[in-house]
Design a protein around this motif. Structure first.
Motif, mmCIF file in Angstrom:
data_model
loop_
_atom_site.group_PDB
_atom_site.id
_atom_site.type_symbol
_atom_site.label_atom_id
_atom_site.label_comp_id
_atom_site.label_asym_id
_atom_site.label_seq_id
_atom_site.Cartn_x
_atom_site.Cartn_y
_atom_site.Cartn_z
ATOM 1 N N GLY A 214 0.818 -1.206 0.000
ATOM 2 C CA GLY A 214 0.000 0.000 0.000
ATOM 3 C C GLY A 214 0.850 1.252 0.000
ATOM 4 O O GLY A 214 0.573 2.221 -0.720
ATOM 5 N N LEU A 218 1.329 4.067 -2.896
ATOM 6 C CA LEU A 218 1.038 5.441 -2.494
ATOM 7 C C LEU A 218 2.187 6.381 -2.842
ATOM 8 O O LEU A 218 1.996 7.416 -3.494
ATOM 9 C CB LEU A 218 0.753 5.475 -0.991
ATOM 10 C CG LEU A 218 0.728 6.843 -0.292
ATOM 11 C CD1 LEU A 218 -0.403 7.688 -0.830
ATOM 12 C CD2 LEU A 218 0.603 6.664 1.218
ATOM 13 N N LYS A 219 3.390 6.013 -2.441
ATOM 14 C CA LYS A 219 4.545 6.909 -2.538
ATOM 15 C C LYS A 219 5.247 6.874 -3.899
ATOM 16 O O LYS A 219 5.837 7.871 -4.309
ATOM 17 C CB LYS A 219 5.570 6.539 -1.465
ATOM 18 C CG LYS A 219 5.140 6.822 -0.047
ATOM 19 C CD LYS A 219 6.148 6.286 0.958
ATOM 20 C CE LYS A 219 7.550 6.800 0.699
ATOM 21 N NZ LYS A 219 8.524 6.305 1.692
ATOM 22 N N TRP A 222 1.905 5.976 -7.327
ATOM 23 C CA TRP A 222 0.742 6.864 -7.306
ATOM 24 C C TRP A 222 -0.507 6.151 -7.822
ATOM 25 O O TRP A 222 -1.354 6.741 -8.479
ATOM 26 C CB TRP A 222 0.993 8.138 -8.118
ATOM 27 C CG TRP A 222 2.071 9.008 -7.561
ATOM 28 C CD1 TRP A 222 2.853 8.766 -6.478
ATOM 29 C CD2 TRP A 222 2.493 10.271 -8.065
ATOM 30 N NE1 TRP A 222 3.748 9.785 -6.268
ATOM 31 C CE2 TRP A 222 3.551 10.725 -7.240
ATOM 32 C CE3 TRP A 222 2.088 11.066 -9.134
ATOM 33 C CZ2 TRP A 222 4.196 11.938 -7.445
ATOM 34 C CZ3 TRP A 222 2.735 12.274 -9.351
ATOM 35 C CH2 TRP A 222 3.771 12.701 -8.518
ATOM 36 N N TRP A 224 -3.574 5.012 -6.578
ATOM 37 C CA TRP A 224 -4.407 5.156 -5.386
ATOM 38 C C TRP A 224 -5.315 3.944 -5.161
ATOM 39 O O TRP A 224 -5.510 3.511 -4.018
ATOM 40 C CB TRP A 224 -5.253 6.426 -5.473
ATOM 41 C CG TRP A 224 -4.560 7.655 -5.948
ATOM 42 C CD1 TRP A 224 -5.045 8.561 -6.837
ATOM 43 C CD2 TRP A 224 -3.269 8.158 -5.553
ATOM 44 N NE1 TRP A 224 -4.135 9.580 -7.035
ATOM 45 C CE2 TRP A 224 -3.035 9.362 -6.253
ATOM 46 C CE3 TRP A 224 -2.278 7.693 -4.681
ATOM 47 C CZ2 TRP A 224 -1.883 10.111 -6.112
ATOM 48 C CZ3 TRP A 224 -1.106 8.440 -4.549
ATOM 49 C CH2 TRP A 224 -0.916 9.626 -5.238
ATOM 50 N N SER A 227 -3.299 1.018 -3.881
ATOM 51 C CA SER A 227 -2.858 1.325 -2.523
ATOM 52 C C SER A 227 -3.988 1.086 -1.527
ATOM 53 O O SER A 227 -3.799 0.423 -0.500
ATOM 54 C CB SER A 227 -2.393 2.781 -2.450
ATOM 55 O OG SER A 227 -1.996 3.122 -1.147
ATOM 56 N N GLU A 228 -5.152 1.602 -1.820
ATOM 57 C CA GLU A 228 -6.287 1.434 -0.906
ATOM 58 C C GLU A 228 -6.662 -0.038 -0.755
ATOM 59 O O GLU A 228 -7.007 -0.499 0.340
ATOM 60 C CB GLU A 228 -7.492 2.237 -1.398
ATOM 61 C CG GLU A 228 -8.667 2.208 -0.435
ATOM 62 C CD GLU A 228 -9.725 3.246 -0.762
ATOM 63 O OE1 GLU A 228 -10.514 3.575 0.150
ATOM 64 O OE2 GLU A 228 -9.772 3.732 -1.913
ATOM 65 N N TRP A 247 -0.876 4.902 7.394
ATOM 66 C CA TRP A 247 -0.633 5.113 5.967
ATOM 67 C C TRP A 247 -1.930 5.279 5.176
ATOM 68 O O TRP A 247 -1.983 6.049 4.210
ATOM 69 C CB TRP A 247 0.196 3.960 5.411
ATOM 70 C CG TRP A 247 1.639 4.031 5.794
ATOM 71 C CD1 TRP A 247 2.304 3.214 6.660
ATOM 72 C CD2 TRP A 247 2.598 4.988 5.331
ATOM 73 N NE1 TRP A 247 3.616 3.602 6.782
ATOM 74 C CE2 TRP A 247 3.829 4.689 5.965
ATOM 75 C CE3 TRP A 247 2.546 6.063 4.454
ATOM 76 C CZ2 TRP A 247 4.976 5.426 5.738
ATOM 77 C CZ3 TRP A 247 3.698 6.802 4.214
ATOM 78 C CH2 TRP A 247 4.899 6.479 4.868
ATOM 79 N N TYR A 248 -2.957 4.587 5.598
ATOM 80 C CA TYR A 248 -4.253 4.732 4.932
ATOM 81 C C TYR A 248 -4.759 6.158 5.100
ATOM 82 O O TYR A 248 -5.326 6.750 4.169
ATOM 83 C CB TYR A 248 -5.242 3.720 5.498
ATOM 84 C CG TYR A 248 -6.529 3.586 4.707
ATOM 85 C CD1 TYR A 248 -6.645 4.013 3.387
ATOM 86 C CD2 TYR A 248 -7.662 3.014 5.296
ATOM 87 C CE1 TYR A 248 -7.822 3.881 2.669
ATOM 88 C CE2 TYR A 248 -8.849 2.867 4.596
ATOM 89 C CZ TYR A 248 -8.926 3.313 3.277
ATOM 90 O OH TYR A 248 -10.107 3.163 2.581
ATOM 91 N N GLN A 250 -2.897 8.755 5.287
ATOM 92 C CA GLN A 250 -2.126 9.594 4.368
ATOM 93 C C GLN A 250 -2.709 9.532 2.961
ATOM 94 O O GLN A 250 -2.812 10.542 2.255
ATOM 95 C CB GLN A 250 -0.660 9.133 4.337
ATOM 96 C CG GLN A 250 0.021 9.061 5.684
ATOM 97 C CD GLN A 250 -0.057 10.353 6.472
ATOM 98 O OE1 GLN A 250 0.364 11.410 6.017
ATOM 99 N NE2 GLN A 250 -0.629 10.271 7.663
ATOM 100 N N LEU A 251 -3.092 8.321 2.530
ATOM 101 C CA LEU A 251 -3.706 8.167 1.208
ATOM 102 C C LEU A 251 -5.015 8.943 1.124
ATOM 103 O O LEU A 251 -5.260 9.673 0.145
ATOM 104 C CB LEU A 251 -3.961 6.682 0.921
ATOM 105 C CG LEU A 251 -4.807 6.377 -0.323
ATOM 106 C CD1 LEU A 251 -4.080 6.814 -1.588
ATOM 107 C CD2 LEU A 251 -5.158 4.890 -0.386
#
Length: 341
Positions: A214, A218-219, A222, A224, A227-228, A247-248, A250-251
């Motif tokens: 994830g 995210l980083k 990109w 999304w 990542s989610e 981290w979630y 942050q997303l």
């Protein structure tokens, strides 16, 4: 067990000489004939001492374990475990659950799975893994290098130890940040992704590996949606994983889903209240929700306990700008490293 250490009971038992509290493996070597556990406990300032001796009994040897309260000079409980057919890791699990029950502490989901499932049969690999987890929880530039070394050693001891690959992947996922390392981003992310994929190939349910993927999406990519997906999988496997919630959040902030981000930040804080980064993230949630007074109060609480917290000062400066208090903002910005260069 010393008050104020991270809530993970297993980390308290398994981390060795770097911790102030005696570990299971250290205390179990003590002999009640040569050590006064009450005096030892008082000298260390701990609330309980776990004392173990190996003795002959009947058809074989037994591990005699005592938990004592040094302040009141009383024995809380004592147990005997036959060693002839017992495995060290099984004993560790039994003792962990016994101590958790005594102090009304709870092992988190990931820890319970590790003890119940037995990701490794290697005692040495298990010890190295928990040393790595200790330094990961207390990470800085120096400690994260120690964590990497211990995770790598765990893998050397047991190349099929999926948890160790997952722990190592978490380290590399942040090695391109100034707080933890200076590794080129592509190299760090490539390494982290390989390790996370390797861990999931062995055990698809590892929350740390999904969290790492994830973070990478995210980083670095990109992506999304991807990542989610991984953060949700991680939290479905371990609903108490503070790192995944962090981290979630942050997303969700990037996606401008600010109320949801605040909810995730609050859950991260709930499950890891001692993490400075998680506390700052929670306070920053008020900022993004345009609750600037609440954000300022939240950050000031952090600075009461940690007056030199650079992250809190950095965010607080922007909060005071939004409040129209430019002199206060300037004061905090000037206290940041290299602010006058």
């Amino acid at each position: 067990l010393e008050a104020g250490l991270p809530s993970s009971l297993i980390a308290k038992l398994s981390a060795l000489s770097e911790l102030k509290v005696p570990s299971f493996s250290t205390v179990s070597t003590l002999s009640s004939d040569s050590v006064d556990p009450f005096q030892t406990g008082n000298d260390l300032g701990v609330d309980a001492v776990l004392l173990g001796t190996i003795a002959s009994a009947g058809n074989g040897e037994v591990l005699q374990v005592r938990l004592v309260d040094p302040r009141n000079r009383r024995e809380v409980w004592s147990e005997q475990y036959p060693l002839a057919s017992a495995k060290t890791l099984e004993l560790r699990g039994q003792l962990a659950n016994k101590i958790a029950s005594t102090f009304e502490l709870e092992l988190n989901v990931a820890e319970k799975k590790l003890l119940e499932k037995g990701e490794t049969n290697s005692e040495e690999a298990f010890q190295e893994y928990w040393r790595g987890k200790h330094f990961w929880r207390n990470r800085n530039k120096e400690n994260i290098q120690k964590a990497i070394k211990h995770f790598e050693t765990a893998i050397q001891k047991d190349p099929a130890f999926a948890q160790a690959y997952a722990g190592l992947s978490e380290c590399y996922a942040v090695m391109n940040t100034t707080a933890y390392g200076d590794m080129p981003t592509e190299k760090a992310m490539t390494r982290a992704r390989y390790l996370a994929d390797t861990a999931l190939a062995m055990n698809y349910n590892l929350t740390e590996a999904h969290t790492t993927l994830g973070v990478i999406n995210l980083k670095y990519f990109w992506n999304w949606e991807e990542s989610e997906k991984h953060f949700k999988i991680a939290l479905s496997q371990d609903p108490e994983n503070a790192s995944a919630y962090y981290w979630y959040s942050q997303l969700l902030t990037i996606l401008r889903r600010f109320p949801e981000a605040m909810e995730q930040a609050a859950l991260a804080k709930k499950f890891d209240p001692d993490s400075s980064g998680i506390q700052i993230s929670y306070c920053r949630g008020f900022y993004y929700n345009r609750k600037f007074t609440e954000a300022a109060n939240c950050l000031q609480e952090i600075l009461k306990d940690d007056p030199n917290n650079i992250g809190a000062k950095h965010v607080l400066g922007f909060v005071y700008i939004e409040l129209g208090q430019n002199e206060e903002a300037t004061k905090y910005f000037e206290e940041l490293p290299d602010a006058n260069k």
